[in-house]
Design a protein around this motif. Structure first.
Motif, PDB file in Angstrom:
ATOM      1  N   ASP A   1      -1.295   0.949   9.429  1.00  0.00           N
ATOM      2  CA  ASP A   1       0.029   0.312   9.432  1.00  0.00           C
ATOM      3  C   ASP A   1       0.852   0.638  10.676  1.00  0.00           C
ATOM      4  OD1 ASP A   1      -0.294  -1.162   7.192  1.00  0.00           O
ATOM      5  OD2 ASP A   1       1.049   0.014   5.915  1.00  0.00           O
ATOM      6  N   HIS A   2       0.340   1.520  11.534  1.00  0.00           N
ATOM      7  CA  HIS A   2       1.017   1.811  12.813  1.00  0.00           C
ATOM      8  C   HIS A   2      -0.041   1.875  13.919  1.00  0.00           C
ATOM      9  CE1 HIS A   2       4.810   2.929  10.884  1.00  0.00           C
ATOM     10  NE2 HIS A   2       4.172   3.760  10.097  1.00  0.00           N
ATOM     11  N   GLY A   3       0.311   1.321  15.067  1.00  0.00           N
ATOM     12  CA  GLY A   3      -0.568   1.454  16.226  1.00  0.00           C
ATOM     13  C   GLY A   3      -1.740   0.487  16.184  1.00  0.00           C
TER      14      GLY A   3
ATOM     15  N   ASN B   1       0.822  -1.217   0.000  1.00  0.00           N
ATOM     16  CA  ASN B   1       0.000   0.000   0.000  1.00  0.00           C
ATOM     17  C   ASN B   1       0.851   1.260   0.000  1.00  0.00           C
ATOM     18  OD1 ASN B   1      -2.718  -0.888  -0.039  1.00  0.00           O
ATOM     19  ND2 ASN B   1      -2.589  -1.492   2.112  1.00  0.00           N
ATOM     20  N   HIS B   2       2.124   1.136   0.447  1.00  0.00           N
ATOM     21  CA  HIS B   2       2.955   2.341   0.642  1.00  0.00           C
ATOM     22  C   HIS B   2       4.417   1.887   0.637  1.00  0.00           C
ATOM     23  CE1 HIS B   2       4.604   5.939   2.212  1.00  0.00           C
ATOM     24  NE2 HIS B   2       4.333   5.800   3.480  1.00  0.00           N
ATOM     25  N   SER B   3       5.241   2.578  -0.144  1.00  0.00           N
ATOM     26  CA  SER B   3       6.605   2.077  -0.356  1.00  0.00           C
ATOM     27  C   SER B   3       7.622   2.569   0.676  1.00  0.00           C
ATOM     28  CB  SER B   3       7.085   2.456  -1.763  1.00  0.00           C
ATOM     29  OG  SER B   3       7.086   3.849  -1.899  1.00  0.00           O
ATOM     30  N   GLU B   4       7.211   3.376   1.647  1.00  0.00           N
ATOM     31  CA  GLU B   4       8.199   3.818   2.643  1.00  0.00           C
ATOM     32  C   GLU B   4       8.740   2.587   3.380  1.00  0.00           C
ATOM     33  OE1 GLU B   4       7.012   7.091   5.181  1.00  0.00           O
ATOM     34  OE2 GLU B   4       9.103   7.461   5.733  1.00  0.00           O
ATOM     35  N   MET B   5      10.022   2.662   3.744  1.00  0.00           N
ATOM     36  CA  MET B   5      10.711   1.437   4.158  1.00  0.00           C
ATOM     37  C   MET B   5      10.306   0.876   5.517  1.00  0.00           C
ATOM     38  SD  MET B   5      14.438   1.455   2.397  1.00  0.00           S
ATOM     39  CE  MET B   5      14.872   3.154   2.510  1.00  0.00           C
ATOM     40  N   ASP B   6       9.533   1.651   6.286  1.00  0.00           N
ATOM     41  CA  ASP B   6       9.007   1.027   7.506  1.00  0.00           C
ATOM     42  C   ASP B   6       7.968  -0.039   7.148  1.00  0.00           C
ATOM     43  OD1 ASP B   6       7.617   3.319   6.638  1.00  0.00           O
ATOM     44  OD2 ASP B   6       6.694   3.677   8.573  1.00  0.00           O
ATOM     45  N   HIS B   7       7.496  -0.025   5.896  1.00  0.00           N
ATOM     46  CA  HIS B   7       6.524  -1.038   5.457  1.00  0.00           C
ATOM     47  C   HIS B   7       7.068  -1.939   4.359  1.00  0.00           C
ATOM     48  CE1 HIS B   7       3.998   1.402   7.894  1.00  0.00           C
ATOM     49  NE2 HIS B   7       4.205   2.449   7.122  1.00  0.00           N
ATOM     50  N   THR B   8       8.155  -1.540   3.749  1.00  0.00           N
ATOM     51  CA  THR B   8       8.681  -2.346   2.636  1.00  0.00           C
ATOM     52  C   THR B   8      10.102  -2.839   2.875  1.00  0.00           C
ATOM     53  OG1 THR B   8       9.510  -0.360   1.547  1.00  0.00           O
ATOM     54  CG2 THR B   8       7.292  -1.117   0.911  1.00  0.00           C
TER      55      THR B   8
ATOM     56  N   LEU C   1      -0.647  10.827   0.950  1.00  0.00           N
ATOM     57  CA  LEU C   1      -1.031  10.443   2.312  1.00  0.00           C
ATOM     58  C   LEU C   1      -0.497   9.039   2.594  1.00  0.00           C
ATOM     59  CD1 LEU C   1      -4.706  11.751   2.229  1.00  0.00           C
ATOM     60  CD2 LEU C   1      -2.741  12.856   3.260  1.00  0.00           C
ATOM     61  N   HIS C   2       0.733   8.862   2.771  1.00  0.00           N
ATOM     62  CA  HIS C   2       1.688   9.856   3.164  1.00  0.00           C
ATOM     63  C   HIS C   2       2.711  10.181   2.086  1.00  0.00           C
ATOM     64  CE1 HIS C   2       5.754   9.864   5.494  1.00  0.00           C
ATOM     65  NE2 HIS C   2       5.375  11.097   5.398  1.00  0.00           N
ATOM     66  N   TRP C   3       2.798   9.363   1.040  1.00  0.00           N
ATOM     67  CA  TRP C   3       3.719   9.584  -0.063  1.00  0.00           C
ATOM     68  C   TRP C   3       2.930   9.569  -1.379  1.00  0.00           C
ATOM     69  CZ3 TRP C   3       8.918   6.306   0.340  1.00  0.00           C
ATOM     70  CH2 TRP C   3       9.739   6.861   1.322  1.00  0.00           C
TER      71      TRP C   3
ATOM     72  N   ARG D   1      -0.143  13.565  17.808  1.00  0.00           N
ATOM     73  CA  ARG D   1       1.300  13.701  17.550  1.00  0.00           C
ATOM     74  C   ARG D   1       1.635  13.195  16.147  1.00  0.00           C
ATOM     75  NH1 ARG D   1       4.924  14.419  21.502  1.00  0.00           N
ATOM     76  NH2 ARG D   1       6.437  13.004  20.581  1.00  0.00           N
ATOM     77  N   TYR D   2       1.027  12.086  15.779  1.00  0.00           N
ATOM     78  CA  TYR D   2       1.270  11.509  14.460  1.00  0.00           C
ATOM     79  C   TYR D   2       0.776  12.469  13.371  1.00  0.00           C
ATOM     80  CZ  TYR D   2       1.661   7.965  10.839  1.00  0.00           C
ATOM     81  OH  TYR D   2       2.030   7.279   9.709  1.00  0.00           O
ATOM     82  N   PHE D   3      -0.433  12.967  13.570  1.00  0.00           N
ATOM     83  CA  PHE D   3      -1.010  13.884  12.577  1.00  0.00           C
ATOM     84  C   PHE D   3      -0.138  15.130  12.445  1.00  0.00           C
ATOM     85  CE2 PHE D   3      -3.649  17.047  10.701  1.00  0.00           C
ATOM     86  CZ  PHE D   3      -4.551  16.372   9.909  1.00  0.00           C
TER      87      PHE D   3
ATOM     88  N   GLN E   1      -3.107   1.936   5.690  1.00  0.00           N
ATOM     89  CA  GLN E   1      -1.651   2.220   5.761  1.00  0.00           C
ATOM     90  C   GLN E   1      -1.346   3.340   6.755  1.00  0.00           C
ATOM     91  OE1 GLN E   1       0.059   4.834   3.725  1.00  0.00           O
ATOM     92  NE2 GLN E   1      -1.728   5.424   2.573  1.00  0.00           N
ATOM     93  N   ASP E   2      -0.650   4.398   6.414  1.00  0.00           N
ATOM     94  CA  ASP E   2      -0.293   5.389   7.445  1.00  0.00           C
ATOM     95  C   ASP E   2      -1.520   6.119   8.016  1.00  0.00           C
ATOM     96  OD1 ASP E   2       2.422   4.968   7.518  1.00  0.00           O
ATOM     97  OD2 ASP E   2       2.925   6.620   6.178  1.00  0.00           O
ATOM     98  N   GLY E   3      -2.576   6.200   7.233  1.00  0.00           N
ATOM     99  CA  GLY E   3      -3.752   6.970   7.643  1.00  0.00           C
ATOM    100  C   GLY E   3      -4.412   6.375   8.878  1.00  0.00           C
TER     101      GLY E   3
HETATM  102 FE1  FEO Z   1       4.936   6.784   5.499  1.00  0.00          FE
HETATM  103 FE2  FEO Z   1       4.675   4.472   7.993  1.00  0.00          FE
HETATM  104  O1  FEO Z   1       5.370   5.239   6.438  1.00  0.00           O
END
Ligand code: FEO
Length: 404
Positions: free
Chosen positions: A227-229, A81-88, A147-149, A194-196, A166-168
């Motif tokens: 994808d977080h929390g 869903n999102h290529s940022e490396m915390d998920h990929t 949102l977010h990339w 804080r995340y927002f 994902q990040d949303g």
């Molecule tokens: Fe935009 Fe959790 O990565």
């Protein structure tokens, strides 16, 4: 790892197979005081589907959880869903290990995966609103660019009325509680804010459009799986409601005074400004950069109406922590704030003017010229600081309509 790390079922066909990162404290500049989770999800239809992966150091934890449900090589499909490396970060390793038949991503996601991990990664692209049947289950993909990339999308699983967002609607919050209803409301609200503030604020207008689109699409959602929390299975409207509020950035009678001081003169000025704000009926939050982190400052800005910034002058510049702070804020593009600048100096005194310029560059409207004080403020100069606070407070009363 099969026995130690186990999957947790979150709906009829879906398991959480992510990882808990208890000790991460910095997320490219954002202080993550409560750690985080990287959520990956395993879906069981006639075949298995893996939605997202985890940051690379947590690969074995995720694989252990997958193995507690099924032998990993039975996963037929993967979705990024999102290529940022915390998920990929683990994605290329999982691809090599299990060799799924297909990997799905948005058009920009497919390009981003190649740029991250090499041209051998071939994702099949899915379009906005496209529905694909995987293992007998429908998956609908919705693009959520920025949102977010630029590559970001969310996946909807109608069979379970579940949105992989994902990040949303996520937050950096480590824990073994998998569901939001197992976490205290104030923690959810604080970490969500804080995340927002630290991640999503620059895209506030896009978030309002996304919320309107979600309302238009009216997807029935029983489970919100970011994808977080934690995962949301009750009160599904809580985070979207808060997002609408935070994205609107409606000014309030709250002013954040952030400062850095060398010999307490600028600190004294900050205290005097806060007295003026109180006199005008505004709430002052006074934050020294010696003791407060930039992440906390921007979280306070989320429901504020003013940013008042002060720094001593050091070698013809504002102090380094203030430069860091203002650069961070400028990147987050807050809206609907008024402000002003202040600071003490010895002989050249550039800092307050530099802060004033940075406020303008950030789109924050200064209510007056900076207040500058040489060396140590006397009573008259402190009164000027107090008057500046009162002016900001009175402007906030006009803006918020709290003056009547
Ligand atoms: Fe935009 Fe959790 O990565």
């Amino acid at each position: 790892m099969k026995e130690a790390f186990r999957a947790q079922k979150i709906s009829e066909n879906v398991w959480w197979v992510g990882a808990v990162d208890w000790n991460i404290r910095d997320f490219h500049g954002y202080r993550t005081g409560r750690g985080t989770t990287y959520n990956a999800y395993l879906v069981k239809g006639e075949e298995y589907v893996l939605i997202d992966t985890v940051k690379h150091p947590f690969l074995s934890q995720m694989m252990g959880r997958i193995e507690s449900v099924v032998e990993p090589d039975r996963i037929r499909y993967m979705v990024s869903n999102h290529s940022e490396m915390d998920h990929t970060g683990s994605l290329p390793h999982v691809l090599k290990m299990i060799q799924p038949e297909k990997l799905f991503a948005s058009k920009m996601g497919a390009k981003a995966l190649k740029k991250h991990f090499g041209s051998w990664i071939n994702a099949q692209t899915v379009k906005d609103t496209e529905t694909v049947k995987l293992g007998g289950l429908d998956f609908t993909f919705l693009e959520t660019r920025m949102l977010h990339w630029p590559d970001s999308m969310v996946s909807y699983l109608p069979s379970d009325r579940l949105l992989f967002s994902q990040d949303g609607f996520g937050m950096h919050l480590a824990g073994n509680e998998r569901f939001a209803d197992q976490v205290a409301d104030d923690v959810l609200r604080t970490e969500g804010a804080r995340y927002f503030a630290n991640i999503l604020l620059p895209y506030a207008d896009l978030i309002l459009k996304l919320l309107a689109r979600m309302e238009e699409l009216a997807l029935p959602i029983d489970i919100l799986a970011p994808d977080h929390g934690p995962v949301w299975r009750k009160d599904i409207g809580t985070m979207p409601g808060l997002y609408a509020q935070w994205a609107a950035q409606k000014p309030t009678m709250k002013a954040v005074i952030v400062y850095d001081s060398m010999w307490h003169s600028t600190e004294l000025m900050a205290a005097a400004v806060s007295e003026g704000l109180a006199e005008a009926g505004a709430k002052a939050i006074v934050m020294s950069l010696e003791s407060c982190h930039r992440s906390d400052v921007v979280t306070h800005l989320l429901d504020a109406g003013a940013l008042i910034a002060g720094s001593s002058t050091l070698n013809n510049n504002m102090l380094p922590r203030m430069a860091d702070m203002l650069t961070y804020i400028r990147g987050l593009k807050p809206k609907n704030l008024i402000g002003c600048a202040f600071g003490s100096y010895g002989w050249s005194g550039e800092s307050p003017k530099q802060i004033h310029s940075m406020l303008l560059e950030t789109g924050i409207e200064p209510v007056q010229d900076p207040v500058r004080v040489q060396y140590v403020p006397d009573d008259e100069e402190l009164l000027k600081c107090r008057d500046m606070g009162a002016l900001v407070g009175n402007r906030l009363r006009e803006i918020t309509g709290k003056g009547e």
